[in-house]
Design a protein around this motif. Sequence first.
Motif, PDB file in Angstrom:
ATOM      1  N   ALA A 172       0.832  -1.206   0.000  1.00 23.64           N
ATOM      2  CA  ALA A 172       0.000   0.000   0.000  1.00 23.64           C
ATOM      3  C   ALA A 172       0.863   1.250   0.000  1.00 23.64           C
ATOM      4  CB  ALA A 172      -0.936  -0.016   1.204  1.00 23.64           C
ATOM      5  N   GLN A 175       2.389   1.753  -3.471  1.00 13.03           N
ATOM      6  CA  GLN A 175       1.399   2.291  -4.403  1.00 13.03           C
ATOM      7  C   GLN A 175       1.223   3.795  -4.204  1.00 13.03           C
ATOM      8  OE1 GLN A 175      -1.982  -0.128  -3.477  1.00 13.03           O
ATOM      9  NE2 GLN A 175      -1.278  -1.878  -4.677  1.00 13.03           N
ATOM     10  N   GLN A 176       1.159   4.228  -2.941  1.00 14.86           N
ATOM     11  CA  GLN A 176       1.033   5.654  -2.641  1.00 14.86           C
ATOM     12  C   GLN A 176       2.248   6.419  -3.155  1.00 14.86           C
ATOM     13  OE1 GLN A 176       0.462   5.766   1.589  1.00 14.86           O
ATOM     14  NE2 GLN A 176      -1.566   4.831   1.497  1.00 14.86           N
ATOM     15  N   ARG A 179       2.050   6.807  -6.990  1.00 14.03           N
ATOM     16  CA  ARG A 179       1.066   7.803  -7.399  1.00 14.03           C
ATOM     17  C   ARG A 179       1.607   9.214  -7.150  1.00 14.03           C
ATOM     18  NH1 ARG A 179      -2.071   9.040 -11.196  1.00 14.03           N
ATOM     19  NH2 ARG A 179      -4.134   8.179 -11.074  1.00 14.03           N
ATOM     20  N   GLU A 197      -8.142  -4.496  -7.328  1.00  9.78           N
ATOM     21  CA  GLU A 197      -8.073  -3.445  -6.308  1.00  9.78           C
ATOM     22  C   GLU A 197      -6.923  -2.489  -6.607  1.00  9.78           C
ATOM     23  OE1 GLU A 197      -9.596  -1.655  -2.840  1.00  9.78           O
ATOM     24  OE2 GLU A 197     -10.303  -3.582  -3.611  1.00  9.78           O
ATOM     25  N   GLU A 198      -5.775  -3.049  -6.961  1.00  6.69           N
ATOM     26  CA  GLU A 198      -4.616  -2.227  -7.307  1.00  6.69           C
ATOM     27  C   GLU A 198      -4.877  -1.417  -8.570  1.00  6.69           C
ATOM     28  OE1 GLU A 198      -0.247  -3.211  -6.624  1.00  6.69           O
ATOM     29  OE2 GLU A 198      -0.595  -4.018  -8.636  1.00  6.69           O
ATOM     30  N   HIS A 201      -7.182   1.459  -7.751  1.00 14.35           N
ATOM     31  CA  HIS A 201      -6.535   2.434  -6.878  1.00 14.35           C
ATOM     32  C   HIS A 201      -5.520   3.293  -7.636  1.00 14.35           C
ATOM     33  CE1 HIS A 201      -4.783   4.169  -3.279  1.00 14.35           C
ATOM     34  NE2 HIS A 201      -3.595   3.707  -3.615  1.00 14.35           N
ATOM     35  N   ARG A 244     -15.472  -0.199  -3.618  1.00 14.29           N
ATOM     36  CA  ARG A 244     -14.433   0.205  -4.562  1.00 14.29           C
ATOM     37  C   ARG A 244     -14.763   1.557  -5.177  1.00 14.29           C
ATOM     38  NH1 ARG A 244     -12.019  -5.260  -7.363  1.00 14.29           N
ATOM     39  NH2 ARG A 244     -11.827  -6.406  -5.423  1.00 14.29           N
ATOM     40  N   SER A 247     -13.801   4.234  -2.778  1.00 17.50           N
ATOM     41  CA  SER A 247     -12.353   4.443  -2.631  1.00 17.50           C
ATOM     42  C   SER A 247     -11.800   5.412  -3.664  1.00 17.50           C
ATOM     43  CB  SER A 247     -11.620   3.098  -2.731  1.00 17.50           C
ATOM     44  OG  SER A 247     -11.649   2.606  -4.053  1.00 17.50           O
ATOM     45  N   LEU A 248     -12.574   5.711  -4.713  1.00 17.69           N
ATOM     46  CA  LEU A 248     -12.096   6.588  -5.782  1.00 17.69           C
ATOM     47  C   LEU A 248     -12.319   8.062  -5.503  1.00 17.69           C
ATOM     48  CD1 LEU A 248     -13.449   4.615  -8.889  1.00 17.69           C
ATOM     49  CD2 LEU A 248     -11.127   4.590  -7.971  1.00 17.69           C
ATOM     50  N   SER A 270     -10.586   9.366   1.520  1.00 16.21           N
ATOM     51  CA  SER A 270     -11.533   8.713   0.622  1.00 16.21           C
ATOM     52  C   SER A 270     -12.872   8.503   1.319  1.00 16.21           C
ATOM     53  CB  SER A 270     -10.999   7.363   0.150  1.00 16.21           C
ATOM     54  OG  SER A 270     -11.081   6.397   1.176  1.00 16.21           O
ATOM     55  N   ARG A 272     -14.506   5.881   1.230  1.00 12.80           N
ATOM     56  CA  ARG A 272     -14.460   4.556   1.860  1.00 12.80           C
ATOM     57  C   ARG A 272     -13.950   4.659   3.288  1.00 12.80           C
ATOM     58  NH1 ARG A 272     -12.035  -0.867  -1.014  1.00 12.80           N
ATOM     59  NH2 ARG A 272     -12.374  -2.320   0.696  1.00 12.80           N
TER      60      ARG A 272
END
Length: 311
Positions: A172, A175-176, A179, A197-198, A201, A244, A247-248, A270, A272
């Motif tokens: 996680a 990924q952050q 981005r 999921e990835e 995201h 999901r 989460s966007l 988010s 979520r």
Amino acid sequence: MIEIDRITKIYDDVAAVDSVSMTVESATITVIVGTSGSGKTTLLRMINRLVEPSSGEVRINGEPTSAIEKHVLRRRIGYAIQGHGLFPHHTVARNIGAVPELLGWTKEKIRARVDDLLTLFSMDPAQFRDRYPSELSGGEKQRVGVARALASRPDLLLMDEPFGALDPIIRARAQQDLRRIQRALGSTIVLVTHDMEEAIHLGDRVAVMDAGRLVQYGAPAEIILHPATDFVAEMVGGVDRPLRLLSLAPVSEIVEPGDAAGEALDSHTSLRDALSACLWTGRDAVPVACDGALVGRVTLDAIRARAAGPQ
């Protein structure tokens, strides 16, 4: 911009990739997602000619890749793979500087680029420059692998399951980091994963592959709300689709005037996570702050309405 035009790869009379066409816009992240054997990695490798297409064409900024010598093309394209692929007997600095050295950069320019990238990845150059891969954690190795792929300021970065070997928490964070760095540098990234999921995201756009074919290509919200096939719907996950979707979007999109009890959420949080905060504390609204100042609240009813999607 990358234009993939009716690209096909055939092995033993079987189409591993079957007439795929798609356009990847500059300064975006496009994620190719699919199950094992769907053709996603073969498609990625045809972009930098690690795999030669049987037919079709790939163009980068209008120039066919077939017209560029392979070694020249690959020096223009960063490539990061699962497990990072670092040279074990080279220091972090030498790993990151490998391609710039091949391109004839000066030692001073390479050192400056190495230090800039380490800093960008929140790794103190003085602390990490002279370490070897065996002295790094899994997450640190992966960051160095991505930094190496970015070192020569490539037109494009290709990533093949780059975070697959990391545990969930480190994954996680990676990924952050990706981005954040993509936004800072304006890089064009094409990333392959088997994890929807990835894909949702990370991706500005998501390409879903099934049995060698591109079955849907669109924004994450479009993929979630309007899956084109049963396969895409299964990949998205029927039960998880509302979560999901949440989460966007940040809470700033549905913040409303008013007060609420409890600790405020940042406006970038988010929906979520806001839903989790409401359910965890038993509240029907949570306060929202921007730059430390309260700007309103988001309600549980508004979050649920967004999760339901357009009616």
